[in-house]
Design a protein around this motif. Structure first.
Motif, short mmCIF file in Angstrom:
data_model
loop_
_atom_site.label_atom_id
_atom_site.label_comp_id
_atom_site.label_asym_id
_atom_site.label_seq_id
_atom_site.Cartn_x
_atom_site.Cartn_y
_atom_site.Cartn_z
N UNK A 133 47.84 45.01 96.00
CA UNK A 133 47.74 46.41 96.39
C UNK A 133 47.30 47.28 95.23
N UNK A 134 46.74 48.41 95.60
CA UNK A 134 46.48 49.47 94.64
C UNK A 134 47.33 50.64 95.11
N UNK A 135 48.20 51.10 94.24
CA UNK A 135 49.02 52.26 94.57
C UNK A 135 48.26 53.53 94.21
N UNK A 136 49.01 54.56 93.93
CA UNK A 136 48.38 55.84 93.60
C UNK A 136 48.19 56.03 92.09
N UNK A 137 48.58 55.02 91.32
CA UNK A 137 48.29 55.05 89.89
C UNK A 137 49.45 55.40 88.98
N UNK A 138 50.59 55.83 89.53
CA UNK A 138 51.71 56.23 88.68
C UNK A 138 52.68 55.07 88.42
N UNK A 139 52.63 54.00 89.22
CA UNK A 139 53.48 52.83 89.00
C UNK A 139 54.92 52.96 89.46
N UNK A 140 55.25 54.01 90.21
CA UNK A 140 56.64 54.21 90.65
C UNK A 140 57.19 52.99 91.39
#
Length: 195
Positions: A133-140
């Motif tokens: 997956x690719x999340x939104x970039x913040x890694x939460x």
């Protein structure tokens, strides 16, 4: 040569643009279909803790899905952003006040009980046929899932997306969490674990 981070950013923007282009009424129908799929195909035991998320922008609205799981006996929670790197999962209780979490989303107030979910519905920007997956970039979510694993837990991870968010291949990075199941309007897809 393009770095994995830059390629992920490009794939994220393209997938989100496709998702943003979906008809709003169609998205509602798709979310209801996904709730029916979850109701029919996800085994949830009474009191099992399921983390959902409050939809933002053009994300799949998982509230009907969460309601369907609550009807099966699930205890629900939502992510709460504590700081720039940390989320916890706070219990979602019917009628309890919600607060702004930033990023266009809301969650239970600080008084809500913090829970460790055994099922995590994971929002995502893009995914591939391997469950990357690719999340939104913040890694939460990567960090929150790692904390659950560090506690000795093995939460069931189910990515939530529309089919249009699938990409040919997500670049592999060592910190990536592979999502073994993805729920889209086409149904629940399961991916074979890496050997």
């Amino acid at each position: 040569m393009t770095s994995p981070k830059d390629l992920k950013k490009k794939l994220r923007l393209e997938a989100l643009a496709r998702r943003d282009g979906l008809d709003a009424f169609w998205r509602v129908e798709a979310a209801l279909e996904m709730a029916e799929t979850a109701r029919d195909h996800l085994e949830i035991g009474p009191g099992q803790i399921v983390s959902g998320f409050w939809p933002m922008r053009s994300e799949v609205d998982v509230r009907p899905l969460m309601f369907a799981l609550r009807e099966k006996g699930a205890r629900l929670c939502l992510p709460a952003i504590l700081d720039k790197t940390t989320i916890v999962f706070r219990e979602l209780v019917r009628g309890a006040p919600m607060v702004d979490m930033g990023f266009g989303t809301v969650g239970p107030r600080a008084e809500a009980e913090v829970l460790d979910p055994s099922v995590v519905l994971v929002p995502l920007a893009a995914f591939d046929a391997r469950g990357h997956r690719i999340g939104y970039g913040a890694g939460y979510y990567d960090r929150a899932i790692a904390k659950l694993v560090d506690k000795g837990l093995a939460p069931r991870l189910i990515g939530i997306a529309f089919d249009c968010q699938e990409v040919s291949q997500v670049p592999d990075e060592p910190h990536d969490v592979v999502i073994p199941e993805i729920l889209t309007e086409s149904g629940l897809r399961r991916f074979a674990p890496k050997l």
